[in-house]
Design a protein around this motif. Sequence first.
Motif, PDB file in Angstrom:
ATOM      1  N   ARG A 107      -6.051 -36.041   3.441  1.00 56.27           N
ATOM      2  CA  ARG A 107      -5.171 -35.799   2.296  1.00 56.27           C
ATOM      3  C   ARG A 107      -3.750 -35.553   2.758  1.00 56.27           C
ATOM      4  O   ARG A 107      -2.800 -35.914   2.092  1.00 56.27           O
ATOM      5  CB  ARG A 107      -5.703 -34.586   1.516  1.00 56.27           C
ATOM      6  CG  ARG A 107      -5.020 -34.333   0.203  1.00 56.27           C
ATOM      7  CD  ARG A 107      -5.367 -35.386  -0.807  1.00 56.27           C
ATOM      8  NE  ARG A 107      -4.217 -35.783  -1.584  1.00 56.27           N
ATOM      9  CZ  ARG A 107      -4.040 -36.965  -2.125  1.00 56.27           C
ATOM     10  NH1 ARG A 107      -4.944 -37.908  -1.936  1.00 56.27           N
ATOM     11  NH2 ARG A 107      -2.984 -37.246  -2.831  1.00 56.27           N
ATOM     12  N   THR A 122     -11.649 -35.263  -3.430  1.00 57.53           N
ATOM     13  CA  THR A 122     -10.229 -35.519  -3.187  1.00 57.53           C
ATOM     14  C   THR A 122      -9.377 -34.938  -4.304  1.00 57.53           C
ATOM     15  O   THR A 122      -8.290 -34.397  -4.057  1.00 57.53           O
ATOM     16  CB  THR A 122      -9.977 -37.032  -3.059  1.00 57.53           C
ATOM     17  OG1 THR A 122     -10.732 -37.554  -1.960  1.00 57.53           O
ATOM     18  CG2 THR A 122      -8.501 -37.318  -2.819  1.00 57.53           C
ATOM     19  N   ARG A 181      -9.379 -45.204  -4.414  1.00 58.82           N
ATOM     20  CA  ARG A 181      -8.510 -44.174  -3.834  1.00 58.82           C
ATOM     21  C   ARG A 181      -7.068 -44.358  -4.289  1.00 58.82           C
ATOM     22  O   ARG A 181      -6.374 -43.390  -4.612  1.00 58.82           O
ATOM     23  CB  ARG A 181      -8.582 -44.231  -2.305  1.00 58.82           C
ATOM     24  CG  ARG A 181      -9.870 -43.696  -1.698  1.00 58.82           C
ATOM     25  CD  ARG A 181      -9.944 -44.056  -0.233  1.00 58.82           C
ATOM     26  NE  ARG A 181     -11.107 -43.488   0.439  1.00 58.82           N
ATOM     27  CZ  ARG A 181     -11.576 -43.936   1.600  1.00 58.82           C
ATOM     28  NH1 ARG A 181     -10.984 -44.976   2.201  1.00 58.82           N
ATOM     29  NH2 ARG A 181     -12.627 -43.369   2.158  1.00 58.82           N
TER      30      ARG A 181
END
Length: 271
Positions: A197, A105, A13
């Motif tokens: 997010r 994402t 991430r």
Amino acid sequence: MNGASREALAAARESLDALTDNTSVDAAKLAEELAAVTALLQREVSLRRVLTDPSQPGEARAELAGRLLRGQVGGEAVDLISGMVRSRWSQSRDLVDSVEELANTADLTAAQHGGNLDDVEDELFRFGRIVASDPELRAALTDRSASASAKAQLLSSLLGGKARPATERLVTRLVTQPRGRSLEEGLESLSKLAADRRERMVAVVTSAVPLSDRQKQRLGAALAKIYGRPMHLNLDVDPTVLGGIAVRVGDEVIDGTISERLEEATRRMAG
């Protein structure tokens, strides 16, 4: 995910965030490429086992991934996947789940860069409500005998030109590649990912009548104070609640509807 996979996903991430912070990177294209890798790893069980084999050095696994993917996807995707397979994974499936999360994402990041993330969040929620209220549509979208292309065409007729491109891509991938999840689980996961997010929590608010802008602002501020994080409100109108509002944040329900108070009063009288 267990400890090793959680750590590997956290590192992935961070790598994705660092990469997509550079607005010159085409996040939507990166999402498409990562989705293609997800499909490959889902299909090729032996490959994902080799790429997560703890008996092999991480660098050797990364070199293998690079050889397989170079020329098939862009350099950013190759670098991300190579970094991921260097890490240790508790289960090979965790790698697939994580690549899929990065793909989603990246699409949400593309929406964020375009100033459309709020719209995508709302559209995902509204699509979920439409599916919940239309059993025939849900059956068509989850029919295992229907081809992926047929489902994609159906979604295109429903969402094409009516929803943000990122919304259409996210929903289409979910429907055509469910990977064992229910449609509802997948949509909820996407909604949470969208909220993360923006470092916000999602509150599903059900009321008898639409809330005014002032009411929404006050409710959002109150919930943010309670939970200590900014709150995104997914609003649903249901006349059967009779009045008041019901709020669900994760697994926690705050019910202030008249119907709930009537039911509570009835239970007390019966007791």
